[in-house]
Design an enzyme around this catalytic site. Structure first.
Site, mmCIF file in Angstrom:
data_model
loop_
_atom_site.group_PDB
_atom_site.id
_atom_site.type_symbol
_atom_site.label_atom_id
_atom_site.label_comp_id
_atom_site.label_asym_id
_atom_site.label_seq_id
_atom_site.Cartn_x
_atom_site.Cartn_y
_atom_site.Cartn_z
ATOM 1 C CB SER A 55 -12.368 -11.794 39.562
ATOM 2 O OG SER A 55 -13.182 -13.105 39.564
HETATM 3 N N1 SAH Z 1 -11.399 -16.886 37.935
HETATM 4 C C1 SAH Z 1 -12.336 -16.135 36.780
HETATM 5 C C2 SAH Z 1 -13.464 -15.931 37.390
HETATM 6 C C3 SAH Z 1 -14.458 -16.178 36.387
HETATM 7 S S1 SAH Z 1 -16.365 -16.093 36.856
HETATM 8 C C4 SAH Z 1 -11.631 -15.170 36.164
HETATM 9 O O1 SAH Z 1 -11.022 -14.302 36.684
HETATM 10 O O2 SAH Z 1 -11.947 -14.715 35.027
HETATM 11 C C5 SAH Z 1 -16.642 -17.551 37.762
HETATM 12 C C6 SAH Z 1 -16.538 -18.603 36.861
HETATM 13 O O3 SAH Z 1 -17.078 -19.755 37.985
HETATM 14 C C7 SAH Z 1 -17.525 -18.688 35.735
HETATM 15 O O4 SAH Z 1 -16.767 -18.790 34.547
HETATM 16 C C8 SAH Z 1 -18.410 -19.544 36.024
HETATM 17 O O5 SAH Z 1 -18.949 -20.375 34.785
HETATM 18 C C9 SAH Z 1 -17.829 -20.712 36.798
HETATM 19 N N2 SAH Z 1 -18.477 -21.554 37.582
HETATM 20 C C10 SAH Z 1 -19.806 -21.548 38.093
HETATM 21 N N3 SAH Z 1 -20.113 -22.591 38.870
HETATM 22 C C11 SAH Z 1 -19.287 -23.574 38.461
HETATM 23 C C12 SAH Z 1 -18.981 -24.789 38.950
HETATM 24 N N4 SAH Z 1 -19.826 -25.531 39.703
HETATM 25 N N5 SAH Z 1 -17.922 -25.656 38.627
HETATM 26 C C13 SAH Z 1 -16.741 -24.818 37.691
HETATM 27 N N6 SAH Z 1 -16.936 -23.567 37.657
HETATM 28 C C14 SAH Z 1 -18.041 -22.995 37.806
#
Ligand code: SAH
Length: 204
Positions: A55
């Site tokens: 993010s």
């Molecule tokens: N907080 C992270 C954001 C990553 S993007 C950072 O700053 O790096 C969002 C993440 O949510 C992705 O890795 C994706 O695989 C995950 N995601 C999507 N749907 C999900 C679900 N139902 N349960 C858990 N994780 C999920």
């Protein structure tokens, strides 16, 4: 470079000193693939493994500020991804439970936490839609992927007084905060448009 990034976030409206100090402390470049490392302190999202993104720092700071974390708070994060948001929550002395549904990212980031000495209470491989009923209720819940709708399980796993911060929408998301006022009542606030990778539900 991290101090400069914090200054950029201040200019964009982040005021919480503890959140800004966390941004000043966490080495974001280590959470990214080496090909993007040189850009780590720009206020931008970047690709990580499994077609996901780390993010944008402003988004991380904005969501974290809304959570109003106090030391010892029990916090659930949906979407571990790179682990950067997790590390910011840990700097604020939260007890963090974090869920990731991409196996590749779960493995990679779990290992990285160990290597770096970051200690979330639990890193879970699974579907965040369901929350974590065995550990609930939480002081706050943060969703870091765009949710087409608000998962009911997450609302029900908040303490009274607790906060759920979740980007809601398909193409574009509205950052939405729910504060649980009582067993049955929630206050809802909408706080502007953002863009996230989608929150995916495992239907089985
Ligand atoms: N907080 C992270 C954001 C990553 S993007 C950072 O700053 O790096 C969002 C993440 O949510 C992705 O890795 C994706 O695989 C995950 N995601 C999507 N749907 C999900 C679900 N139902 N349960 C858990 N994780 C999920």
């Amino acid at each position: 470079m991290r101090n400069k990034l914090a200054d950029v976030l201040i200019a964009k409206g982040i005021v919480d000193v503890k959140v800004l100090n966390a941004i000043r402390n966490v080495p974001r470049h280590l959470f990214m693939d080496s090909s993007f490392e040189g850009h780590a302190y720009q206020d931008k999202a970047f690709p990580i493994a499994a077609d996901q993104t780390i993010s944008q720092p402003y988004t991380v700071a904005f969501q974290t500020e809304l959570l109003a974390i106090e030391p010892g708070h029990k916090v659930l994060e949906i979407g571990t991804g790179s682990g950067y948001q997790t590390a910011i929550l840990l700097k604020l002395k939260a007890k963090v439970y974090t869920i990731e549904r991409q196996l590749e990212l779960f493995k990679k980031t779990n290992l990285f936490f160990k290597k770096m000495g970051y200690r979330p209470k639990k890193v879970i491989f699974g579907d965040g839609y369901k929350g974590l009923p065995e550990i609930a209720p939480f002081d706050s819940i943060i969703v870091t992927a765009g949710a087409p709708e608000v998962p009911k399980a997450l609302m029900s796993q908040l303490k009274v007084g607790g906060r759920l911060v979740i980007p809601v929408g398909a193409e574009e998301q509205i950052m939405t905060m729910f504060i649980r006022k009582s067993e049955k009542e929630f206050e809802k606030k909408e706080l502007g448009a953002f863009r996230f990778v989608p929150l995916l539900e495992d239907k089985n």
